[in-house]
Scaffold this motif. Structure first.
Motif, mmCIF file in Angstrom:
data_model
loop_
_atom_site.group_PDB
_atom_site.id
_atom_site.type_symbol
_atom_site.label_atom_id
_atom_site.label_comp_id
_atom_site.label_asym_id
_atom_site.label_seq_id
_atom_site.Cartn_x
_atom_site.Cartn_y
_atom_site.Cartn_z
ATOM 1 N N VAL A 28 0.835 -1.205 0.000
ATOM 2 C CA VAL A 28 0.000 0.000 0.000
ATOM 3 C C VAL A 28 0.867 1.251 0.000
ATOM 4 N N VAL A 29 1.924 1.241 0.819
ATOM 5 C CA VAL A 29 2.839 2.388 0.885
ATOM 6 C C VAL A 29 3.536 2.585 -0.464
ATOM 7 N N VAL A 30 3.968 1.483 -1.076
ATOM 8 C CA VAL A 30 4.615 1.566 -2.396
ATOM 9 C C VAL A 30 3.646 2.144 -3.421
ATOM 10 N N PHE A 31 2.400 1.675 -3.389
ATOM 11 C CA PHE A 31 1.387 2.172 -4.331
ATOM 12 C C PHE A 31 1.167 3.675 -4.159
ATOM 13 N N ILE A 32 0.989 4.110 -2.923
ATOM 14 C CA ILE A 32 0.742 5.532 -2.655
ATOM 15 C C ILE A 32 1.935 6.376 -3.087
ATOM 16 N N THR A 33 3.131 5.884 -2.794
ATOM 17 C CA THR A 33 4.354 6.624 -3.150
ATOM 18 C C THR A 33 4.491 6.764 -4.658
ATOM 19 N N ILE A 34 4.335 5.655 -5.375
ATOM 20 C CA ILE A 34 4.489 5.684 -6.833
ATOM 21 C C ILE A 34 3.393 6.518 -7.482
ATOM 22 N N ALA A 35 2.144 6.331 -7.020
ATOM 23 C CA ALA A 35 1.037 7.104 -7.578
ATOM 24 C C ALA A 35 1.251 8.595 -7.346
ATOM 25 N N GLY A 36 1.727 8.949 -6.148
ATOM 26 C CA GLY A 36 2.000 10.355 -5.845
ATOM 27 C C GLY A 36 3.086 10.933 -6.722
ATOM 28 N N MET A 37 4.143 10.134 -6.956
ATOM 29 C CA MET A 37 5.228 10.591 -7.822
ATOM 30 C C MET A 37 4.742 10.812 -9.249
ATOM 31 N N PHE A 38 3.933 9.887 -9.736
ATOM 32 C CA PHE A 38 3.394 10.031 -11.086
ATOM 33 C C PHE A 38 2.531 11.284 -11.213
ATOM 34 N N LEU A 39 1.616 11.455 -10.270
ATOM 35 C CA LEU A 39 0.703 12.598 -10.333
ATOM 36 C C LEU A 39 1.463 13.911 -10.234
ATOM 37 N N ASN A 40 2.490 13.953 -9.383
ATOM 38 C CA ASN A 40 3.295 15.158 -9.251
ATOM 39 C C ASN A 40 4.063 15.450 -10.535
ATOM 40 N N SER A 41 4.578 14.401 -11.159
ATOM 41 C CA SER A 41 5.358 14.572 -12.385
ATOM 42 C C SER A 41 4.490 14.986 -13.562
ATOM 43 N N LEU A 42 3.192 14.726 -13.482
ATOM 44 C CA LEU A 42 2.296 15.120 -14.566
ATOM 45 C C LEU A 42 1.892 16.588 -14.477
ATOM 46 N N ASN A 43 2.207 17.232 -13.353
ATOM 47 C CA ASN A 43 1.918 18.662 -13.227
ATOM 48 C C ASN A 43 2.773 19.462 -14.205
ATOM 49 N N ASP A 44 2.210 20.518 -14.728
ATOM 50 C CA ASP A 44 2.906 21.337 -15.704
ATOM 51 C C ASP A 44 4.103 22.058 -15.081
ATOM 52 N N ASN A 45 5.184 22.143 -15.834
ATOM 53 C CA ASN A 45 6.352 22.934 -15.410
ATOM 54 C C ASN A 45 6.128 24.386 -15.837
ATOM 55 N N ASN A 46 5.460 25.139 -14.985
ATOM 56 C CA ASN A 46 5.191 26.535 -15.313
ATOM 57 C C ASN A 46 6.470 27.367 -15.264
ATOM 58 N N ILE A 47 6.516 28.393 -16.106
ATOM 59 C CA ILE A 47 7.667 29.287 -16.140
ATOM 60 C C ILE A 47 7.312 30.596 -15.455
ATOM 61 N N ASP A 48 8.161 30.972 -14.507
ATOM 62 C CA ASP A 48 7.950 32.215 -13.753
ATOM 63 C C ASP A 48 9.107 33.170 -14.056
#
Length: 242
Positions: free
Chosen positions: A120-140
């Protein structure tokens, strides 16, 4: 993405046929560390068909589900499903497989629970990493600083940029050095077929791409998911020229 999906599906199906009642005490994880007394209390004869059927189903269902997501939802999400779906399946596998053991003691139950918690911990960790990596790299853009936010983000001074332009294709990538890659999303450091090291912030399949070369000859490719690349490019050009 179709190739890794196919390979992983075949691998799971193959695993189902590798373990037999004869070689289980050598190859079957958990069972191979049991004492003879513990093995006598484990219904290996019934467990092997369960093991085989589970892995055949896992391989076939993984193939069907991932291809359905790839063609009808989003190619990048098929990569996420390919990685996380087996973990969910194995949580069920471990829980259901406990019924074949007659070792109703604290040690056996604790081992099963700990294994499930770990998955369960592995699933949550991997899913979180994927979702975070799918966020757009906005330019500031702030003052003389250009910051690319998000995973593998970086900061550049305006004076660090030697050239910036729009290009209609990404160089052919040989392999990932340190980064994250799905079908359309690629972030981090990659090597091209020609041996060049490039940094990618490819958040979508939008073209043209923004191509930046720094004064120290670092090559950066950028594509936004949320904004038009043409608009981002104009904003960058305007900021650099000031």
């Amino acid at each position: 993405m179709i190739v890794p999906i196919t390979i992983l599906s075949i691998l799971f199906i193959g695993i189902g046929f590798i373990i037999t009642e004869k070689n289980a005490k050598y190859l079957l994880s958990g069972y191979n560390t049991m004492s003879e007394n513990e093995r006598g209390k484990f219904d290996i004869k019934s467990y092997i068909p369960y093991f085989r059927n589970f892995h055949i189903f896992l391989g076939l269902s993984l193939f069907v589900i991932c291809l359905s997501v790839y063609y009808f939802i989003d190619p990048d999400w098929s990569g996420i499903v390919m990685t996380t779906y087996p973990i969910i399946a194995y949580i069920f596998f471990v829980w259901k497989g406990n019924q074949f053991s007659k070792l109703n003691n604290k040690k056996s139950n604790r081992k099963t629970i700990m294994t499930m918690i770990f998955l369960v911990v592995v699933f949550i960790t991997i899913a979180g990493m994927f979702l975070n990596s799918l966020n757009d790299n906005n330019i500031d853009i702030t003052g003389n600083t250009i910051k690319i936010k998000g995973d593998y983000g970086m900061e550049l001074k305006k004076s660090d940029i030697k050239s910036i332009k729009l290009v209609n294709e990404l160089p052919e990538i040989s392999y990932k050095m340190n980064g994250f890659a799905l079908q359309n999303v690629k972030k981090g450091y990659f090597k091209t077929k020609t041996g060049e090291k490039v940094k990618l912030f490819i958040n979508s399949d939008k073209y043209p791409l923004i191509y930046i070369i720094t004064e120290d000859n670092q090559k950066i490719y950028y594509s936004s998911k949320e904004k038009s690349n043409n608009i981002v490019f104009k904003d960058l050009k305007t900021a650099i020229s000031k």
